[in-house]
Motif scaffolding. Structure first.
Motif, mmCIF file in Angstrom:
data_model
loop_
_atom_site.group_PDB
_atom_site.id
_atom_site.type_symbol
_atom_site.label_atom_id
_atom_site.label_comp_id
_atom_site.label_asym_id
_atom_site.label_seq_id
_atom_site.Cartn_x
_atom_site.Cartn_y
_atom_site.Cartn_z
ATOM 1 N N ASN A 104 0.818 -1.214 0.000
ATOM 2 C CA ASN A 104 0.000 0.000 0.000
ATOM 3 C C ASN A 104 0.850 1.262 0.000
ATOM 4 O OD1 ASN A 104 -3.069 -0.569 0.281
ATOM 5 N ND2 ASN A 104 -2.124 -2.073 1.636
ATOM 6 N N VAL A 105 1.993 1.221 0.691
ATOM 7 C CA VAL A 105 2.891 2.376 0.666
ATOM 8 C C VAL A 105 3.447 2.581 -0.747
ATOM 9 C CG1 VAL A 105 5.117 3.252 1.469
ATOM 10 C CG2 VAL A 105 3.496 2.283 3.102
ATOM 11 N N THR A 106 3.791 1.477 -1.416
ATOM 12 C CA THR A 106 4.271 1.568 -2.804
ATOM 13 C C THR A 106 3.195 2.155 -3.709
ATOM 14 O OG1 THR A 106 5.708 -0.364 -2.496
ATOM 15 C CG2 THR A 106 5.172 0.256 -4.760
ATOM 16 N N LEU A 107 1.973 1.654 -3.565
ATOM 17 C CA LEU A 107 0.853 2.177 -4.359
ATOM 18 C C LEU A 107 0.620 3.649 -4.067
ATOM 19 C CD1 LEU A 107 -1.533 1.496 -6.292
ATOM 20 C CD2 LEU A 107 -2.889 1.003 -4.242
ATOM 21 N N LEU A 108 0.728 4.020 -2.797
ATOM 22 C CA LEU A 108 0.532 5.412 -2.391
ATOM 23 C C LEU A 108 1.597 6.318 -3.008
ATOM 24 C CD1 LEU A 108 -0.902 7.501 -0.570
ATOM 25 C CD2 LEU A 108 0.620 6.793 1.279
ATOM 26 N N ILE A 109 2.851 5.877 -2.971
ATOM 27 C CA ILE A 109 3.949 6.686 -3.511
ATOM 28 C C ILE A 109 3.828 6.826 -5.034
ATOM 29 C CG2 ILE A 109 6.443 6.757 -3.888
ATOM 30 C CD1 ILE A 109 6.770 5.446 -1.143
ATOM 31 N N LEU A 110 3.542 5.711 -5.725
ATOM 32 C CA LEU A 110 3.443 5.745 -7.183
ATOM 33 C C LEU A 110 2.333 6.682 -7.651
ATOM 34 C CD1 LEU A 110 3.932 1.959 -8.113
ATOM 35 C CD2 LEU A 110 5.552 3.839 -8.441
ATOM 36 N N ASN A 111 1.175 6.573 -7.016
ATOM 37 C CA ASN A 111 0.048 7.408 -7.435
ATOM 38 C C ASN A 111 0.222 8.855 -7.001
ATOM 39 O OD1 ASN A 111 -2.491 5.836 -8.673
ATOM 40 N ND2 ASN A 111 -1.364 4.463 -7.330
ATOM 41 N N SER A 112 0.864 9.071 -5.861
ATOM 42 C CA SER A 112 1.140 10.447 -5.436
ATOM 43 C C SER A 112 2.111 11.114 -6.404
ATOM 44 C CB SER A 112 1.721 10.451 -4.018
ATOM 45 O OG SER A 112 0.801 9.925 -3.082
#
Length: 299
Positions: free
Chosen positions: A23-31
């Motif tokens: 989820n942190v990876t997904l959060l960083i990529l989309n941010s």
């Protein structure tokens, strides 16, 4: 030799670690995409919110469960435990609402311009932020009832009066807790039905498009799977994962309340199911982030 609790603690640790990192990876990529893109993609905002909510689920539900299984001394007082319980319910509710909003928004987006969704299609992007704000307000107010009216078991140890899942103790003989369990089940069912309906609509749209263009590719020998097929499979997988892991968990809780029966396997199964969806969902969303076709946008 490891005890059952220690083995379960390792399983919870693996789920929590994998899910949190995903989820942190997904959060960083989309941010990053959100901040660097020339045009703002409303879907990215929803995914950012979903990834944040799921990450918080692991902090406030996964970690307390692990510390409980490994017999780590609880450093929180009664108010602290109630706050963690409050945050558990809020983050879970926000994850559910975000998933539903993402599904509905995608269903509206891929609808043809000449459909009944045409007007909503152009207004939907402007409604994303207000909808997310309403989700926060709704969950804060609803879960405040649990925070104010939630009663701990008479005995702080695990006994016939209650069962312990992390820092959250459930007294199956308390009428207030039974009402909250029923309210949570109804809340989850409503949003699950909304998400399933919108996802079915998306699948039908993708299928109709595939059927309309079949004659164009009838002579093609290519075996490559088209983007719309991959998107359909990913959406079905996301919906099936959500329903599987978020419907059975509250059913176990309701059974414990209704039959006044607690069982270790039922408690741990319910807790494990509550962590499976936020663990799997970021990887599904990463896989479809650039595969949702825009062919219907010009329909």
């Amino acid at each position: 030799m490891l005890t059952l609790d220690e083995i379960l603690g390792i399983v919870y640790l693996q789920l929590t670690g994998t899910g949190f990192l995903g989820n942190v990876t997904l959060l960083i990529l989309n941010s990053f995409n959100f901040l660097t893109a020339h045009t703002i993609r409303p879907k990215n905002v929803i995914i950012i919110h979903l990834a944040f909510s799921n990450a918080m689920v692991f902090l406030f539900r996964g970690i307390p469960t692990i510390t409980s299984l490994w017999k780590v001394k609880c450093v929180l007082d009664r108010i602290g435990i109630k706050i963690v319980t409050y945050l558990q319910t809020i983050t879970r509710g926000l994850s559910l609402n975000s998933t539903c909003l993402l599904s509905v928004f995608q269903a509206i987006t891929i609808s043809p311009n000449n459909s009944m969704w045409a007007q909503l299609k152009f207004k939907a992007p402007k409604c994303i932020i207000p909808c997310l704000v309403l989700c926060w307000i709704f969950n804060l107010l609803l879960d405040m009832l649990i925070f104010l009216r939630y009663d701990d078991p008479k005995n702080s140890t695990v006994s016939k009066y209650g069962c312990n899942t992390g820092y959250r103790a459930l007294d199956i003989y308390n009428n207030n807790n039974i009402k909250f369990a029923i309210l949570t089940f109804v809340h989850d069912t409503i949003f699950a039905c909304l998400m399933m309906s919108s996802s079915i609509h998306m699948v039908l749209m993708l299928y109709r498009h595939k059927r309309n263009v079949n004659h164009i590719h009838s002579n093609s020998t290519s075996t490559k799977v088209s983007p719309e097929i991959r998107a359909t499979q990913a959406i079905l997988l996301l919906v099936a994962t959500f329903v599987l892991f978020n419907i059975f968990s509250p059913i176990f809780i309701l059974c414990m309340f209704y039959f006044k029966f607690t069982n270790t396997w039922m408690i741990h199964t319910s807790a494990l199911l509550s962590l499976c969806y936020p663990t799997v969902s970021p990887f599904i969303l990463i896989s479809i982030s650039n595969q949702i076709p825009s062919f219907c946008a010009h329909g």
